[in-house]
Design a protein around this motif. Structure first.
Motif, short mmCIF file in Angstrom:
data_model
loop_
_atom_site.label_atom_id
_atom_site.label_comp_id
_atom_site.label_asym_id
_atom_site.label_seq_id
_atom_site.Cartn_x
_atom_site.Cartn_y
_atom_site.Cartn_z
N ARG A 116 0.81 -1.25 -0.08
CA ARG A 116 0.09 0.01 -0.04
C ARG A 116 0.85 1.31 0.04
NH1 ARG A 116 -5.11 -1.12 4.32
NH2 ARG A 116 -6.15 -2.45 3.17
N GLU A 117 1.99 1.20 0.76
CA GLU A 117 2.64 2.38 0.94
C GLU A 117 3.30 2.83 -0.39
OE1 GLU A 117 3.96 5.89 2.60
OE2 GLU A 117 2.51 4.43 3.47
N ASP A 118 4.00 1.80 -1.07
CA ASP A 118 4.45 2.03 -2.29
C ASP A 118 3.54 2.46 -3.39
OD1 ASP A 118 6.99 1.26 -1.39
OD2 ASP A 118 6.83 -0.91 -1.98
N ALA A 119 2.27 1.74 -3.40
CA ALA A 119 1.32 2.41 -4.29
C ALA A 119 1.11 3.77 -4.08
CB ALA A 119 0.20 1.58 -4.17
N LEU A 120 1.01 4.16 -2.91
CA LEU A 120 0.61 5.63 -2.45
C LEU A 120 1.72 6.51 -2.71
CD1 LEU A 120 -0.99 7.79 -1.14
CD2 LEU A 120 -0.01 7.27 1.05
N LYS A 121 3.09 6.25 -2.78
CA LYS A 121 3.99 7.00 -3.09
C LYS A 121 4.11 7.16 -4.71
CE LYS A 121 7.30 6.02 0.70
NZ LYS A 121 8.18 5.38 1.11
N ARG A 122 3.78 5.88 -5.17
CA ARG A 122 3.79 6.27 -6.87
C ARG A 122 2.54 7.06 -7.39
NH1 ARG A 122 4.15 2.22 -11.10
NH2 ARG A 122 6.13 1.60 -9.97
N SER A 123 1.53 6.91 -6.75
CA SER A 123 0.51 7.73 -7.22
C SER A 123 0.73 9.16 -6.87
CB SER A 123 -0.88 7.21 -6.09
OG SER A 123 -1.22 5.83 -6.31
N VAL A 124 1.37 9.62 -5.84
CA VAL A 124 1.45 10.88 -5.57
C VAL A 124 2.60 11.56 -6.60
CG1 VAL A 124 2.55 12.50 -3.97
CG2 VAL A 124 0.64 10.90 -3.15
N ALA A 125 3.66 10.64 -6.56
CA ALA A 125 4.80 11.01 -7.53
C ALA A 125 4.43 11.20 -9.13
CB ALA A 125 5.83 10.23 -7.56
N MET A 126 3.48 10.35 -9.43
CA MET A 126 3.09 10.44 -10.83
C MET A 126 1.77 11.56 -11.13
SD MET A 126 4.95 8.43 -12.63
CE MET A 126 6.06 8.90 -11.25
N VAL A 127 1.10 11.91 -9.88
CA VAL A 127 0.39 12.97 -10.08
C VAL A 127 1.11 14.33 -10.27
CG1 VAL A 127 -1.34 14.40 -9.12
CG2 VAL A 127 -1.79 11.84 -9.36
N LYS A 128 2.10 14.28 -9.50
CA LYS A 128 2.86 15.85 -9.42
C LYS A 128 3.56 15.78 -10.79
CE LYS A 128 3.99 15.94 -4.45
NZ LYS A 128 5.10 15.75 -3.54
N PHE A 129 4.13 14.79 -11.30
CA PHE A 129 5.04 14.62 -12.56
C PHE A 129 3.81 14.98 -13.70
CE2 PHE A 129 6.22 12.39 -16.77
CZ PHE A 129 7.61 12.95 -16.72
N ALA A 130 2.55 14.64 -13.67
CA ALA A 130 1.48 14.94 -14.65
C ALA A 130 1.23 16.38 -14.67
CB ALA A 130 0.41 14.07 -14.65
#
Length: 543
Positions: A116-130
């Protein structure tokens, strides 16, 4: 009191087009996109740009073509996906990147191999990237309805902080009920402190037949974007149908007090265009757009309708673009009346197109005593097929009977030359299409053949849809005529022309030349193979 605005996100060209039998080429996608713009959808998901070069090209072309709608491309939560999505949509007047990541424990464990934690980090990072590429970023929590609610709320909160302007909570596998949707959306609305900084969306699948009901429940609980497709097409059992959702809001505005931008009068035409492009028609009892949606056969129903249509109709046919009156045209009708009727049906055509269609109308009027609206619609849609013109039908002669083997002599034109072949078959259509195959010298297999009458009576137009395949892919064709043999040949040629155009581009633009010999060798036709015999039976049982 001002009503809450609902935003309609149409994914016919992405989720809908992924369904078997609904794939479209570039020209068809552009035609459908322009019609969706005319329908008044707010957001048009044009495709999954990184999926293939063809998907990228279509998303990019649609982004440049439409003017009054937000264009989105789907992308996985990966930098490369997001970059490609942006390259595809950046020319749109209002571009959007739509990225997603699964959040249910089931998907995290077995599909993504993430915690869950890794998925949360990925989600946040990719939203910021977009978000660094565009102001309009939508994030979807795939399989949201089977995600732990506390974890779901945490992800929603964090991706909004990261810059997501829309957060989508999809019922990815169609598992939820309306009560589930109400609980999920209500919980997010109450528990996520920054939920007012973004729009919540729902994207419901129809595996249990609840997609529209679930979408309405989500909207009632606080979501303000509904993701839908025309006629509910999509993977597996499909998506929420845009026409059902919008007309439910319109008809029951007392219970769903929302406003929307959809022009409901364009619903019927949108459904017709989708059917014309894909060859797949809504089943007759399909709500809103089915052939029987406004038909009444029961004597009691007919009596009530004659007294007051509200007795058995909760909406008018005109409200969804179904014409109830028909100006009958015939061979003595002039071009002015013809043009006016097309305008009444919603077609805005150029002078040259009108001139060409009027000639075809006159030819049809010589065969039919009267021409109805449905005849005109079929005429226009048939002329708008996007297949290249390589081979054209010049003439054909068929001999057939129950005590003889059918024989067809077909003459095709390619440029300024004509080619003729004779073929035998277990039925007239089969024989005619074998002759076509002998002329073009490019073997193909028939995968599907369907015939139906466009109108009533003995002189009805017959509409034929075929799907053929060769080593490169599948190709659709459509033909319309009062003669079902002619309609069959025309539909086959439409598919053949697409096939040969594709083959020519693959071979670097080389010409595929026919033989001038009247006896094309049977081995090129896979003659008398078991599959060919099955195809012949399929032709003849359909006809």
């Amino acid at each position: 009191m001002e009503k809450d605005r609902i935003y309609i996100f149409d994914t016919t060209l992405r989720d809908g087009e992924q369904a078997p039998g609904y794939s479209m080429n570039l020209d068809e996608k552009i035609r459908m996109a322009l019609q969706l713009e005319a329908l008044g959808v707010d957001i048009l998901e044009a495709g999954f740009a990184i999926a293939s070069p063809g998907d990228f090209a279509s998303v990019q072309a649609i982004s440049k073509e439409v003017k009054d709608v937000t264009v989105a491309s789907l992308s996985r939560a990966l930098e490369k996906d997001i970059e490609v999505a942006w390259e595809a949509v950046k020319h749109a007047k209002r571009p959007r990147i739509h990225t997603f990541l699964a959040t249910s424990d089931l998907h995290l464990k077995f599909k993504l191999k993430m915690n869950r934690e890794d998925a949360l980090k990925r989600s946040v990072a990719m939203v910021k990237f977009a978000r660094n590429l565009t102001d309009d970023v939508e994030f979807s929590l795939e399989d949201a309805t089977r995600t732990d609610i506390d974890y779901l709320c945490k992800v929603v909160e964090e991706v909004i902080k990261a810059g997501a302007s829309v957060v989508n909570l999809p019922d990815t596998v169609g598992y939820a009920t309306p009560d589930d949707m109400t609980r999920m959306i209500s919980t997010v609305m109450n528990k996520v402190p920054n939920v007012d900084k973004a729009i919540l969306a729902v994207h419901c699948h129809n595996d249990l037949g609840l997609a529209v009901a679930n979408s309405l429940a989500g909207l009632k609980a606080g979501a303000r974007q509904a993701e839908c497709t025309v006629c509910g097409i999509g993977e597996r059992a499909g998506n929420a149908a845009i026409e059902e959702l919008v007309m439910a809001i319109r008809t029951r505005n007392d219970d769903y007090p929302f406003s929307y931008g959809v022009r409901t009068e364009e619903i019927s035409r949108s459904s017709r265009l989708l059917s014309q492009i894909t060859g797949v028609k809504p089943y007759p009892s399909k709500a809103i757009v089915g052939a029987n949606a406004f038909a009444h056969e029961s004597g009691i129903h007919q009596h009530g309708m004659m007294a007051n249509s509200l007795t058995y109709e909760i909406m008018t046919p005109e409200s969804v673009g179904v014409m109830t009156t028909s100006l009958v045209l015939g061979k003595h009708s002039g071009q002015h009346a013809f043009e006016k009727r097309l305008a009444d049906l919603g077609y805005v055509l150029g002078k040259e197109e009108i001139k060409t269609l009027f000639g075809e109308f006159k030819s049809l009027a010589d065969r039919k005593k009267t021409i109805t609206d449905r005849d005109l619609i079929a005429l226009v849609e048939s002329s708008r097929q996007s297949s290249p013109v390589i081979w054209e039908l010049e003439r054909f002669v068929v001999n057939s009977g129950n005590l003889m083997t059918s024989t067809a002599c077909v003459t095709l034109r390619k440029g300024d030359k004509t080619y003729q072949e004779v073929a035998l078959g277990t039925g007239p259509v089969y024989a005619a299409l074998r002759a076509v195959e002998k002329i073009i010298r490019h073997p193909f297999s028939l995968e599907d053949y369907s015939l139906q009458a466009v109108t009533e009576h003995r002189d009805a137009l017959g509409e034929v849809h075929v799907k053929i395949t060769d080593e490169h892919g599948m190709y659709r064709g459509r033909g319309v005529s009062t003669d079902v043999i002619e309609a069959s040949i025309l539909s086959c040629l439409a598919a053949v022309n697409r096939m040969l155009d594709e083959a020519s581009s693959i071979s670097g633009g080389g010409s595929l030349r026919p033989t001038t010999s009247p006896s094309f060798e049977n081995d090129m036709l896979r003659s008398h193979s078991d599959k060919e015999k099955e195809q012949g039976d399929a032709y003849n049982s359909t006809v």
